[in-house]
Scaffold this motif. Structure first.
Motif, PDB file in Angstrom:
ATOM      1  N   LEU A  44       0.838  -1.201   0.000  1.00 50.91           N
ATOM      2  CA  LEU A  44       0.000   0.000   0.000  1.00 50.91           C
ATOM      3  C   LEU A  44       0.870   1.247   0.000  1.00 50.91           C
ATOM      4  O   LEU A  44       0.470   2.299   0.448  1.00 50.91           O
ATOM      5  N   HIS A  45       2.082   1.112  -0.522  1.00 55.67           N
ATOM      6  CA  HIS A  45       2.986   2.253  -0.500  1.00 55.67           C
ATOM      7  C   HIS A  45       2.531   3.280  -1.523  1.00 55.67           C
ATOM      8  O   HIS A  45       2.406   2.979  -2.700  1.00 55.67           O
ATOM      9  N   ARG A  46       2.289   4.521  -1.046  1.00 55.24           N
ATOM     10  CA  ARG A  46       1.844   5.558  -1.954  1.00 55.24           C
ATOM     11  C   ARG A  46       2.809   6.726  -1.990  1.00 55.24           C
ATOM     12  O   ARG A  46       2.557   7.727  -2.624  1.00 55.24           O
ATOM     13  N   GLY A  47       3.898   6.607  -1.250  1.00 51.38           N
ATOM     14  CA  GLY A  47       4.900   7.665  -1.268  1.00 51.38           C
ATOM     15  C   GLY A  47       4.424   8.954  -0.649  1.00 51.38           C
ATOM     16  O   GLY A  47       4.710  10.036  -1.152  1.00 51.38           O
ATOM     17  N   SER A  48       3.685   8.849   0.465  1.00 51.83           N
ATOM     18  CA  SER A  48       3.138  10.058   1.075  1.00 51.83           C
ATOM     19  C   SER A  48       4.233  11.029   1.467  1.00 51.83           C
ATOM     20  O   SER A  48       4.077  12.239   1.329  1.00 51.83           O
ATOM     21  N   GLU A  49       5.350  10.502   1.975  1.00 50.30           N
ATOM     22  CA  GLU A  49       6.407  11.397   2.444  1.00 50.30           C
ATOM     23  C   GLU A  49       7.002  12.187   1.282  1.00 50.30           C
ATOM     24  O   GLU A  49       7.320  13.361   1.407  1.00 50.30           O
ATOM     25  N   LYS A  50       7.160  11.528   0.160  1.00 51.24           N
ATOM     26  CA  LYS A  50       7.700  12.218  -1.004  1.00 51.24           C
ATOM     27  C   LYS A  50       6.692  13.223  -1.562  1.00 51.24           C
ATOM     28  O   LYS A  50       7.040  14.323  -1.948  1.00 51.24           O
ATOM     29  N   LEU A  51       5.425  12.792  -1.601  1.00 48.40           N
ATOM     30  CA  LEU A  51       4.389  13.689  -2.112  1.00 48.40           C
ATOM     31  C   LEU A  51       4.301  14.955  -1.280  1.00 48.40           C
ATOM     32  O   LEU A  51       4.009  16.027  -1.799  1.00 48.40           O
ATOM     33  N   ALA A  52       4.597  14.814   0.022  1.00 50.63           N
ATOM     34  CA  ALA A  52       4.513  15.989   0.899  1.00 50.63           C
ATOM     35  C   ALA A  52       5.518  17.048   0.497  1.00 50.63           C
ATOM     36  O   ALA A  52       5.320  18.233   0.777  1.00 50.63           O
ATOM     37  N   GLU A  53       6.594  16.633  -0.144  1.00 49.14           N
ATOM     38  CA  GLU A  53       7.633  17.611  -0.479  1.00 49.14           C
ATOM     39  C   GLU A  53       7.200  18.561  -1.582  1.00 49.14           C
ATOM     40  O   GLU A  53       7.826  19.578  -1.794  1.00 49.14           O
ATOM     41  N   GLU A  54       6.196  18.199  -2.328  1.00 47.69           N
ATOM     42  CA  GLU A  54       5.767  19.115  -3.373  1.00 47.69           C
ATOM     43  C   GLU A  54       4.367  19.660  -3.137  1.00 47.69           C
ATOM     44  O   GLU A  54       3.659  19.999  -4.065  1.00 47.69           O
ATOM     45  N   ARG A  55       3.980  19.707  -1.890  1.00 52.20           N
ATOM     46  CA  ARG A  55       2.690  20.293  -1.554  1.00 52.20           C
ATOM     47  C   ARG A  55       2.905  21.361  -0.491  1.00 52.20           C
ATOM     48  O   ARG A  55       3.861  21.265   0.288  1.00 52.20           O
ATOM     49  N   THR A  56       2.001  22.324  -0.460  1.00 51.43           N
ATOM     50  CA  THR A  56       2.141  23.346   0.581  1.00 51.43           C
ATOM     51  C   THR A  56       1.739  22.731   1.914  1.00 51.43           C
ATOM     52  O   THR A  56       1.150  21.654   1.969  1.00 51.43           O
ATOM     53  N   TYR A  57       2.051  23.485   2.987  1.00 45.48           N
ATOM     54  CA  TYR A  57       1.829  22.920   4.317  1.00 45.48           C
ATOM     55  C   TYR A  57       0.366  22.605   4.556  1.00 45.48           C
ATOM     56  O   TYR A  57       0.033  21.670   5.278  1.00 45.48           O
ATOM     57  N   THR A  58      -0.538  23.382   3.979  1.00 46.43           N
ATOM     58  CA  THR A  58      -1.959  23.080   4.165  1.00 46.43           C
ATOM     59  C   THR A  58      -2.373  21.856   3.359  1.00 46.43           C
ATOM     60  O   THR A  58      -3.161  21.048   3.820  1.00 46.43           O
ATOM     61  N   GLN A  59      -1.810  21.755   2.173  1.00 43.42           N
ATOM     62  CA  GLN A  59      -2.206  20.621   1.329  1.00 43.42           C
ATOM     63  C   GLN A  59      -1.758  19.285   1.906  1.00 43.42           C
ATOM     64  O   GLN A  59      -2.396  18.261   1.680  1.00 43.42           O
ATOM     65  N   VAL A  60      -0.672  19.293   2.661  1.00 50.75           N
ATOM     66  CA  VAL A  60      -0.177  18.034   3.222  1.00 50.75           C
ATOM     67  C   VAL A  60      -1.166  17.442   4.211  1.00 50.75           C
ATOM     68  O   VAL A  60      -1.218  16.222   4.404  1.00 50.75           O
ATOM     69  N   VAL A  61      -2.005  18.308   4.817  1.00 55.92           N
ATOM     70  CA  VAL A  61      -3.003  17.798   5.766  1.00 55.92           C
ATOM     71  C   VAL A  61      -3.842  16.698   5.125  1.00 55.92           C
ATOM     72  O   VAL A  61      -4.151  15.684   5.744  1.00 55.92           O
ATOM     73  N   THR A  62      -4.169  16.894   3.853  1.00 49.66           N
ATOM     74  CA  THR A  62      -4.997  15.870   3.200  1.00 49.66           C
ATOM     75  C   THR A  62      -4.247  14.561   3.037  1.00 49.66           C
ATOM     76  O   THR A  62      -4.852  13.496   2.998  1.00 49.66           O
ATOM     77  N   LEU A  63      -2.915  14.629   2.929  1.00 45.74           N
ATOM     78  CA  LEU A  63      -2.154  13.379   2.831  1.00 45.74           C
ATOM     79  C   LEU A  63      -2.155  12.643   4.162  1.00 45.74           C
ATOM     80  O   LEU A  63      -2.224  11.402   4.200  1.00 45.74           O
ATOM     81  N   THR A  64      -2.076  13.407   5.255  1.00 41.82           N
ATOM     82  CA  THR A  64      -2.011  12.730   6.557  1.00 41.82           C
ATOM     83  C   THR A  64      -3.309  11.994   6.860  1.00 41.82           C
ATOM     84  O   THR A  64      -3.298  11.002   7.573  1.00 41.82           O
ATOM     85  N   ASP A  65      -4.433  12.476   6.331  1.00 41.75           N
ATOM     86  CA  ASP A  65      -5.698  11.749   6.509  1.00 41.75           C
ATOM     87  C   ASP A  65      -5.578  10.320   6.041  1.00 41.75           C
ATOM     88  O   ASP A  65      -6.193   9.409   6.585  1.00 41.75           O
ATOM     89  N   ARG A  66      -4.817  10.149   4.978  1.00 48.29           N
ATOM     90  CA  ARG A  66      -4.818   8.857   4.303  1.00 48.29           C
ATOM     91  C   ARG A  66      -3.732   7.930   4.805  1.00 48.29           C
ATOM     92  O   ARG A  66      -3.548   6.852   4.250  1.00 48.29           O
TER      93      ARG A  66
END
Lengths: 368, 405, 221
Positions: A44-66
């Motif tokens: 289930l690896h989706r690379g959330s940590e890497k994806l966070a590097e190209e999102r603003t701090y607010t947008q990363v909140v949606t990644l943490t949900d998942r």
């Protein structure tokens, strides 16, 4: 007379009714006894940590949900605390109380799911699970009132929460607080003295204190082994220092202790919720001066919190830009899973799933 | 042929076909049939075929009803509604299920042993259908009155062990093999307490015929010998592979156990066999322990049998909705260290009581019942101490949790 | 005694057998006479007159009535609500979308609205096949032009149809969710029951009166 037997290797998962997602184990067993377990993760690896590097701090909140999708509120909380520390934001008091309420509700929901699925792994025909899910449903409805979503909440923002709780939230919460103790009593009547549950879970999957500490296991699994370590108490974040609560500790560290610790923590969370309602005061839910696009100075931060599964922390590095330079998650599920092999060796096949269920891992968080 | 003619239904149809003096005496309205007495055997065969047709189809309809009832009832036990979309109260859901199962692709895995693989589901269903032959559905309503009925039932039910093993082995799947081997170990172990619990009944009734057993029940044997009833109930739950003894399927462990590789109607047959076994086994329990068709004469005997039967099935569903599964070694332990001894105690106590009162009156029967209940509680308490979960603390509550302030 | 815990458990399940269920039925449910007559807003006798079939079904508890689950006004629904005359084409939503699924193409507008030049929207595509309904686009919109919807019944057979085009956005029924719009929550607005026609109703400021407008745009310039 001795029988000549030889061990057999079998794949359990990634598609299997009780691997809680897409966990895979290569199990070698001799008869019914487990000889070796080799966990395989990453489905289930989706690379959330890497994806966070190209999102603003607010947008990363949606990644943490998942990441841990049965406890999104606490994921949000951990991430937001880290951002606040990084950017030097002082949150609004009402926002903090609100996110504590949300986090404690989420803890009850997560423990309900964990215990329900543990009993389901024991082979109960979904009955305790559905009783637990019934309670979780009420919590999810409250989340829907708060933020319009049930699972992928994205409720928290740097500085507090995005919006104040609506009027219909407070009566619903009070109703829940009145009902829930009876429901937990019901569950206990059904399960804690149930002889089948007792003989299935007691002295199975034992984790000793020092094993836990060596493997840096945290959360209810650690407390079930008798170590008094709760970050809400030892390293209070938000306003947990203003709140009184007790930590349930187990004795042996077997599956039954982990089950009971979660049930007791649900009761403690109800106490915390009552104190939060008493202490909450009117005011803004997030400071006006916090911009939508947070731009923290250079530096790094790590704020661990006590998520339902254990110590959860986001390590964020900022280079002064609008998105994190590096984001690393200390995921409790992954670290709690490390001792699975030691816990199940020598047990029966049926115990493997119970032990696995009692750790309460979430594959979204393990693989990220 | 004569024992068969004791059955009212059989005789009724037979007399419509065959002209004989006996028929003319018992059914004056119908008169005599068109087949002369010389070829009575033909009428007999046709009647038998007709009745078997009714029973097989009745069993199939019963299975459909049970699937629906179980899903509805388990749903209600779990505080939800259960299937309610397809037809009023969802009664057509099993029909939809059946159609779906029939139209699914029939897959047989490459590694499977084809012959064994195909034979196994058939062997699952046929023996269960044979049980229905000896069940009396009401006063003088039965297919046949075997004088070794109880033995026949016990013998026939044990053949599904073979079917499960064949399915597990033949499918060439490790989950299947584990399921099959577990099934053999468990089903063979539980044959013994089941048979021994039935011995208590047979001792009291003095006959192996199910009709005789029912007729001998002045007090239902469930009340008269609770120990025997409990052990028989547990053993038959295990024989049915139902929760809490469903280790052979063990959804959370073995996916579907021996049925993992089966699809389409082969799977359907397993499903059918299992539910039919539940129905048949409930009927057997009703006959042996709950007084069969006996009841106050407000209702006809068939209704009493029906009510008891449905209640018994509901109890099985109730068990399934409540209990978690036991582990393999614990199930074996329960069979050999618990139920086996309990049934022996049951037989011993009955034998002693029958020595004291060889021909008991009603009062003496009630005294015997009281003694049996004392034996029941004492023996359960002792076995609970010996076999129960060890670290139970005061008040039977296992509270080891410390609240750290 | 051994087995006592099991018996207690049996009674817990028995209690739930007779207790209420927690199933939410959707899109319709079957009810008895009382609920059916309440649904048709009639007394049971006139229900038989007007809907005889439903009446007879209701006697056995089989009358079918529509049922909808409770939904919070903040529910982040599928179809987006967009008020064209509030939109300036600034593309903040497209910029802040974490997945980049909003496509906006504009050209300098002919019409000059009071608060400066706005852009005419040529393309406003939202690919809800990839949307995760986080609502950050709504949060980013500075003019309260884009809103989350309140429905969830947008099941579609083709993947292409999942893209909401600008025409669809224009013509859609406006039932915006109150997610991130506290001004709408104050007026106790329910997206299930009410539609919003006037784009001024969704803004976070009061609609300026004509005097104010004249003062601001004519006298003070």
């Amino acid at each position: 007379m001795s029988l000549r037997t030889e061990p057999v290797t079998m794949n359990v998962g990634p598609i299997h009714p009780s691997t809680h997602g897409v966990f895979r184990m290569r199990v070698t067993f001799d008869g019914e006894e487990i000889v070796d377990v080799e966990p395989v993760i990453g489905y289930l690896h989706r690379g959330s940590e890497k994806l966070a590097e190209e999102r603003t701090y607010t947008q990363v909140v949606t990644l943490t949900d998942r990441m841990d999708y049965v406890a999104s509120m606490t994921n949000n909380q951990s991430y937001i605390l880290s951002v606040e520390k990084l950017a030097g934001i002082t949150p609004s008091p009402r926002g903090v109380w609100l996110r504590m309420i949300a986090a404690e509700l989420q803890r009850i929901a997560s423990h309900a799911v964990a215990n329900g699925f543990l009993i389901n792994d024991l082979g109960a025909w979904h009955t305790p699970l559905l009783y637990m899910l019934r309670e979780r449903e009420k919590i999810l409805e409250m989340f829907e009132m708060l933020c319009g979503a049930r699972i992928t909440n994205s409720y928290l923002r740097p500085g507090g929460v995005f919006m104040d709780a609506p009027d219909q939230f407070w009566p619903a919460l009070n109703r829940f607080l009145d009902e829930m103790p009876n429901r937990i009593d019901d569950i206990e009547r059904l399960l804690t003295t149930n002889e089948i549950v007792l003989i299935r879970t007691q002295n199975v999957g034992v984790l000793k204190k020092d094993e836990c500490l060596n493997a840096s296991i945290t959360g209810p699994v650690l407390r079930a082994s008798g170590v008094d370590w709760d970050l809400r108490d030892k390293n209070p974040y938000d306003y947990y220092d203003q709140i009184e609560f007790s930590r349930p500790l187990g004795e042996i560290g077997d599956n039954h202790d982990r089950f009971l610790v979660r049930i007791f923590e649900m009761r403690e969370s109800l106490k915390i919720l009552r104190q939060c309602i008493e202490n909450i005061e009117p005011g803004p839910v997030r400071p006006k001066e916090v911009p939508f696009l947070v731009r923290p100075p250079k530096g790094d931060s790590y704020v661990p919190i006590e998520s339902p599964k254990g110590e959860l922390g986001f390590y964020l590095v900022s280079d002064g830009g609008i998105s994190p330079f590096r984001c690393h998650v200390r995921a409790p599920s992954l670290i709690n899973l490390t001792l699975l092999r030691e816990m199940v060796l020598g047990d029966k096949i049926a115990d493997l799933f119970v032990t696995f269920g009692s750790i309460d891992v979430n594959m979204g968080e393990v693989d990220r | 042929m004569n024992t068969v003619l004791d059955s009212v239904v059989f005789k009724f149809i037979y007399c419509m076909l065959v002209s004989s003096d006996e028929c003319a005496n018992s059914f004056k309205i119908i008169g005599s049939g068109f087949i002369s007495e010389k070829y009575a055997i033909i009428g007999f065969l046709i009647t038998a075929f007709f009745l078997i047709f009714i029973i097989v189809n009745g069993a199939l309809v019963g299975v459909l009803a049970l699937i629906w009832g179980e899903r509805r009832l388990v749903g209600r036990f779990q505080a939800r509604l259960g299937p309610n979309r397809w037809g009023p109260w969802g009664i057509f859901t099993p029909v939809a299920d059946a159609i779906k199962v029939m139209f699914k692709e029939d897959i047989s895995p490459t590694l499977s042993d084809k012959f064994v693989f195909i034979l196994a589901p058939i062997l699952m269903v046929v023996p269960v259908l044979m049980i229905f032959a000896v069940i009396p559905f009401g006063e003088a309503t039965f297919l046949t009155d075997l004088n070794v009925g109880v033995l026949f039932v016990l013998a026939i039910t044990s053949t599904n062990t073979l079917s499960v093993l064949m399915a597990g082995w033949g499918s060439g799947n490790r989950y299947g093999i584990i399921g099959g081997l577990r099934a053999v170990a468990m089903l063979l172990s539980y044959e013994i307490p089941m048979a021994l619990a039935a011995v208590g009944v047979i001792l009291m009734a003095g006959s192996l015929s199910i009709i005789q057993v029912i007729e001998s029940q002045v007090i239902p044997y469930a009340i008269f010998q609770p120990l025997g009833f409990l052990t028989f109930l547990i053993a038959s739950t295990a024989e049915l592979n139902r929760s809490p003894f469903d280790i052979t399927e063990a959804e959370s462990e073995l996916i579907a156990g021996y049925m993992t590789e089966y699809s389409s109607m082969k799977f359907g047959l397993f499903y059918l066999g299992e539910f039919m076994a539940t129905i048949a086994s409930s009927a057997i329990i009703v006959c042996l322990f709950l007084g069969g068709w006996k009841g106050p004469e407000i209702l006809p005997s068939h209704f009493w049998f029906m009510i008891k039967w449905i209640l018994m099935i509901c109890v099985f569903i109730w068990f399934r909705a409540t209990f978690p599964r036991l582990r393999v070694d614990q199930i074996m332990e329960l069979a050999w260290k618990g139920l086996f001894e309990l049934t022996l105690i049951n037989i011993l106590s009955i034998a002693i009581l029958m020595l004291i009162w060889p021909d008991p009156s009603i009062t003496e029967l009630w005294i015997m019942t009281g003694i049996k209940w004392i034996v029941f509680f004492v023996s359960l308490w002792i076995f609970g101490k010996l076999l129960g979960p060890k670290p139970l603390q005061k008040n039977g509550v296992a509270r080891k949790i410390v609240l750290q302030k | 005694m051994f087995g006592f815990g099991l018996i207690k458990g049996l009674f817990v399940t028995l209690k739930n057998l007779v207790g209420p269920t927690f199933t939410v039925q959707y899109p319709n449910k079957r009810v008895g006479l009382i609920k059916a007559s309440k649904y048709y807003n009639k007394n049971p006798f006139s229900l038989f007159k007007s809907h005889p079939l439903e009446g007879f079904k209701a006697i056995v508890g089989q009358a079918v009535i529509k049922e909808f689950p409770d939904q919070s006004p903040r529910f982040r629904g599928q179809e987006f609500n967009w008020f064209e005359d509030r939109c300036t084409g600034c593309a903040s939503c497209a910029k802040y979308c974490p997945l980049g699924i909003i496509e906006i193409v504009t050209h300098p507008g002919e019409k000059n609205i009071q608060e400066g030049t706005s852009y005419d929207i040529d393309v406003f595509d939202i690919d809800i096949g990839r949307c995760m309904f986080c609502g950050i686009c709504v949060e980013a919109c500075p003019f309260d032009a884009l809103h989350m919807g309140s429905g969830f019944e947008r099941a579609i057979e083709k993947r292409e149809n999942l893209v909401i085009s600008v025409d669809e956005l224009r013509s859609a029924e406006k039932r915006p969710s109150t997610w991130f719009r506290p001004q709408m929550e104050k007026s106790s607005y329910e997206p299930r029951n009410e539609k919003i026609e006037d784009s001024h109703d969704v803004g976070r400021h009061e609609k300026p009166s004509k005097e104010e407008l004249t003062k601001r745009w004519v006298n003070e310039r």
